[in-house]
Write an enzyme that holds these catalytic residues in place. Structure first.
Site, short mmCIF file in Angstrom:
data_model
loop_
_atom_site.label_atom_id
_atom_site.label_comp_id
_atom_site.label_asym_id
_atom_site.label_seq_id
_atom_site.Cartn_x
_atom_site.Cartn_y
_atom_site.Cartn_z
CG ASP A 169 -2.11 7.78 9.02
OD1 ASP A 169 -2.17 6.55 9.03
OD2 ASP A 169 -2.37 8.47 8.02
CD GLU B 163 -2.38 -1.13 2.88
OE1 GLU B 163 -2.15 -0.16 3.64
OE2 GLU B 163 -3.07 -2.09 3.21
#
Length: 270
Positions: A64, A53
């Protein structure tokens, strides 16, 4: 040129026939530089990752943790653009033949143009896209263009997702389902937890798609544990941290290749 959803499916199928989970690595484009990011993707595949990815760096990466935020910040300060993300996909795919997906928040794709982004991702040889913040009920336009260009649409499910919601999400997705192992942001964890196993079980009850688990896996033992109940093990922060901690880019490439090798052994040990 159409995208590589078939390649993605065949690699996941092959792992299944080998009685193991696939190893899926995550790395942001443009980190530590665009060329360095391309080299890192090649290094993790060389080390044993089945699928990669490529992250599209975002200025406000709400899902994140600090490790990936730091890498995104470095990439953005270096001037990374969507064109660089697509170049990363193109060069990594041409060099390795492995399935490469883009992981991105919706806003940059929406601004760039859905038709343009899907066409260019397919032209680059990409296998699909993971869109963690795109609600399924607002995804029709994206899915129409992704399907037209042969790209997978990977949605994220979480432990908080109710069974009815899981069925809605998995019915709309393709390629595989990304099961977030725990609530919260990305990062390495001491343990991956029983929540993940329960989520995989509930997700599989709604779909024939492979279910791959991400968030928290950082070593071979954890990879083996997660591989015991999932179709794929997704590792991001641990790779990024190896690059951040390295003395220089060359040492970083060695470090991520070695980690991929350790994790690849882990997914085979389950």
């Amino acid at each position: 040129m159409s995208g590589n959803i078939e390649l993605l499916s065949s690699v996941l199928d092959r792992a299944k026939t080998e009685n193991r989970a696939a190893l899926i690595a995550y790395l942001p484009a443009g980190f530590p530089t665009v060329d360095g990011g391309i080299a890192a993707v090649k290094a993790v595949i060389d080390g044993g990752a089945d699928i990669v990815e490529v992250g599209l760096p975002h200025s406000d990466p709400v899902l994140d943790g600090p490790v990936i935020q730091t890498a995104d910040d470095i990439a953005l300060k270096g001037g990374v653009k969507i064109a660089d993300v697509l170049r990363t996909v193109r060069e990594a795919y041409r060099a390795t033949g492995a399935p490469i997906l883009v992981m991105t928040y919706w806003n940059p794709v929406d601004r760039y143009g859905v038709e343009r982004f899907t066409a260019e991702l397919a032209e680059a040889g990409g296998s699909g896209c993971i869109l963690p913040d795109l609600p399924v009920q607002e995804s029709a336009l994206w899915r129409e263009h992704a399907e037209k260009h042969g790209l997978a649409t990977v949605f994220v499910v979480a432990p908080s997702s109710k069974d009815e919601r899981l069925a809605t999400i998995t019915a709309a997705g393709s390629g595989f389902v990304y099961a977030a192992s725990l609530m919260g942001v990305t990062g390495t964890r001491a343990s991956v937890g029983e929540q993940a196993q329960d989520l995989v079980r509930r997700t599989r009850a709604t779909t024939a798609l492979p279910v791959c688990v991400g968030l928290g896996v950082s070593n071979a033992a954890q990879a083996a544990e997660v591989a015991g109940f999932s179709d794929g093990v997704i590792v991001g922060s641990a790779f990024v941290k190896r690059m951040l901690d390295a003395a220089d880019e060359g040492a970083g490439l060695v470090a991520v290749r070695e980690l991929a090798g350790e994790l690849a052994k882990g997914v085979r040990r389950s």
